[in-house]
Scaffold this motif. Sequence first.
Motif, PDB file in Angstrom:
ATOM      1  N   GLN A   1       5.151   9.380   0.612  1.00  0.00           N
ATOM      2  CA  GLN A   1       6.107   9.624   1.699  1.00  0.00           C
ATOM      3  C   GLN A   1       6.591   8.308   2.305  1.00  0.00           C
ATOM      4  O   GLN A   1       7.774   8.164   2.610  1.00  0.00           O
ATOM      5  CB  GLN A   1       5.479  10.511   2.788  1.00  0.00           C
ATOM      6  CG  GLN A   1       5.287  11.940   2.353  1.00  0.00           C
ATOM      7  CD  GLN A   1       6.594  12.583   1.922  1.00  0.00           C
ATOM      8  OE1 GLN A   1       7.612  12.488   2.584  1.00  0.00           O
ATOM      9  NE2 GLN A   1       6.568  13.249   0.778  1.00  0.00           N
ATOM     10  N   ARG A   2       5.693   7.358   2.455  1.00  0.00           N
ATOM     11  CA  ARG A   2       6.064   6.055   3.019  1.00  0.00           C
ATOM     12  C   ARG A   2       7.078   5.343   2.124  1.00  0.00           C
ATOM     13  O   ARG A   2       8.084   4.802   2.599  1.00  0.00           O
ATOM     14  CB  ARG A   2       4.804   5.213   3.183  1.00  0.00           C
ATOM     15  CG  ARG A   2       5.043   3.826   3.700  1.00  0.00           C
ATOM     16  CD  ARG A   2       3.739   3.035   3.697  1.00  0.00           C
ATOM     17  NE  ARG A   2       3.982   1.676   4.069  1.00  0.00           N
ATOM     18  CZ  ARG A   2       3.529   1.104   5.157  1.00  0.00           C
ATOM     19  NH1 ARG A   2       2.784   1.797   5.994  1.00  0.00           N
ATOM     20  NH2 ARG A   2       3.781  -0.151   5.422  1.00  0.00           N
ATOM     21  N   ILE A   3       6.821   5.370   0.822  1.00  0.00           N
ATOM     22  CA  ILE A   3       7.717   4.699  -0.127  1.00  0.00           C
ATOM     23  C   ILE A   3       9.065   5.412  -0.183  1.00  0.00           C
ATOM     24  O   ILE A   3      10.116   4.777  -0.158  1.00  0.00           O
ATOM     25  CB  ILE A   3       7.067   4.616  -1.531  1.00  0.00           C
ATOM     26  CG1 ILE A   3       5.801   3.752  -1.487  1.00  0.00           C
ATOM     27  CG2 ILE A   3       8.054   4.097  -2.562  1.00  0.00           C
ATOM     28  CD1 ILE A   3       6.004   2.334  -0.983  1.00  0.00           C
TER      29      ILE A   3
ATOM     30  N   HIS B   1       1.195   7.667   0.973  1.00  0.00           N
ATOM     31  CA  HIS B   1       1.850   6.514   0.355  1.00  0.00           C
ATOM     32  C   HIS B   1       3.197   6.918  -0.254  1.00  0.00           C
ATOM     33  O   HIS B   1       4.203   6.225  -0.076  1.00  0.00           O
ATOM     34  CB  HIS B   1       0.946   5.896  -0.715  1.00  0.00           C
ATOM     35  CG  HIS B   1       1.559   4.726  -1.391  1.00  0.00           C
ATOM     36  ND1 HIS B   1       1.785   3.522  -0.759  1.00  0.00           N
ATOM     37  CD2 HIS B   1       2.025   4.570  -2.657  1.00  0.00           C
ATOM     38  CE1 HIS B   1       2.348   2.680  -1.594  1.00  0.00           C
ATOM     39  NE2 HIS B   1       2.507   3.292  -2.756  1.00  0.00           N
TER      40      HIS B   1
ATOM     41  N   SER C   1      10.422   7.265   2.139  1.00  0.00           N
ATOM     42  CA  SER C   1      11.120   7.001   3.410  1.00  0.00           C
ATOM     43  C   SER C   1      11.713   5.603   3.414  1.00  0.00           C
ATOM     44  O   SER C   1      12.827   5.403   3.884  1.00  0.00           O
ATOM     45  CB  SER C   1      10.152   7.143   4.587  1.00  0.00           C
ATOM     46  OG  SER C   1       9.725   8.480   4.708  1.00  0.00           O
ATOM     47  N   GLY C   2      10.977   4.652   2.903  1.00  0.00           N
ATOM     48  CA  GLY C   2      11.468   3.287   2.836  1.00  0.00           C
ATOM     49  C   GLY C   2      12.672   3.152   1.935  1.00  0.00           C
ATOM     50  O   GLY C   2      13.611   2.412   2.216  1.00  0.00           O
ATOM     51  N   MET C   3      12.678   3.904   0.841  1.00  0.00           N
ATOM     52  CA  MET C   3      13.814   3.887  -0.083  1.00  0.00           C
ATOM     53  C   MET C   3      15.041   4.493   0.577  1.00  0.00           C
ATOM     54  O   MET C   3      16.151   4.006   0.421  1.00  0.00           O
ATOM     55  CB  MET C   3      13.467   4.607  -1.385  1.00  0.00           C
ATOM     56  CG  MET C   3      12.444   3.877  -2.225  1.00  0.00           C
ATOM     57  SD  MET C   3      11.834   4.864  -3.611  1.00  0.00           S
ATOM     58  CE  MET C   3      13.292   4.937  -4.635  1.00  0.00           C
ATOM     59  N   LYS C   4      14.840   5.566   1.334  1.00  0.00           N
ATOM     60  CA  LYS C   4      15.961   6.219   2.029  1.00  0.00           C
ATOM     61  C   LYS C   4      16.570   5.270   3.051  1.00  0.00           C
ATOM     62  O   LYS C   4      17.769   5.180   3.200  1.00  0.00           O
ATOM     63  CB  LYS C   4      15.503   7.506   2.701  1.00  0.00           C
ATOM     64  CG  LYS C   4      15.251   8.633   1.735  1.00  0.00           C
ATOM     65  CD  LYS C   4      14.790   9.865   2.475  1.00  0.00           C
ATOM     66  CE  LYS C   4      14.453  10.980   1.509  1.00  0.00           C
ATOM     67  NZ  LYS C   4      13.903  12.152   2.196  1.00  0.00           N
ATOM     68  N   ASN C   5      15.687   4.550   3.776  1.00  0.00           N
ATOM     69  CA  ASN C   5      16.160   3.609   4.794  1.00  0.00           C
ATOM     70  C   ASN C   5      16.944   2.462   4.169  1.00  0.00           C
ATOM     71  O   ASN C   5      17.885   1.940   4.747  1.00  0.00           O
ATOM     72  CB  ASN C   5      14.991   3.071   5.634  1.00  0.00           C
ATOM     73  CG  ASN C   5      14.375   4.156   6.501  1.00  0.00           C
ATOM     74  OD1 ASN C   5      15.000   5.151   6.802  1.00  0.00           O
ATOM     75  ND2 ASN C   5      13.131   3.933   6.879  1.00  0.00           N
ATOM     76  N   THR C   6      16.545   2.038   2.972  1.00  0.00           N
ATOM     77  CA  THR C   6      17.205   0.943   2.286  1.00  0.00           C
ATOM     78  C   THR C   6      18.582   1.376   1.794  1.00  0.00           C
ATOM     79  O   THR C   6      19.541   0.614   1.846  1.00  0.00           O
ATOM     80  CB  THR C   6      16.363   0.472   1.070  1.00  0.00           C
ATOM     81  OG1 THR C   6      15.055   0.191   1.518  1.00  0.00           O
ATOM     82  CG2 THR C   6      16.952  -0.757   0.434  1.00  0.00           C
TER      83      THR C   6
END
Length: 122
Positions: free
Chosen positions: A111-113, A109, A115-120
């Motif tokens: 790592q998912r969050i 979880h 990664s999502g923050m980096k993408n944003t």
Amino acid sequence: MEQEFDLVKDCSQKILAINDTMEILNGKWKMSIIACLCYKPMRYSELLKEVKGISGKMLSRELKDLEINELIERHVLNTAPVAVEYQITHYGKSLKQLTNTIADWGFIHRQRIISGMKNTIE
């Protein structure tokens, strides 16, 4: 119709069991304390250092509650000054798989969050 009733009954029983478990393991700190003690017995001061953010008063309260529920044991050591060590009980060890599962999910979880923050941001 009977199969549907059995599914509802199974679901209700699982929810009751989950509620019972959550009642015993409620709060922010108990699973962390149990996870620490699954690896080795620890003194109060060691637990206070290892479980980041917990106050001494809260640690004492949580340890008493875990002891009442027979998940840990308290041992007074024959030292000067007197020291107290806590260890997981045989019954408490049954939670080790649960702590590992929760930790594994938490790693994924996080790592998912992240990664999502980096993408944003990009």
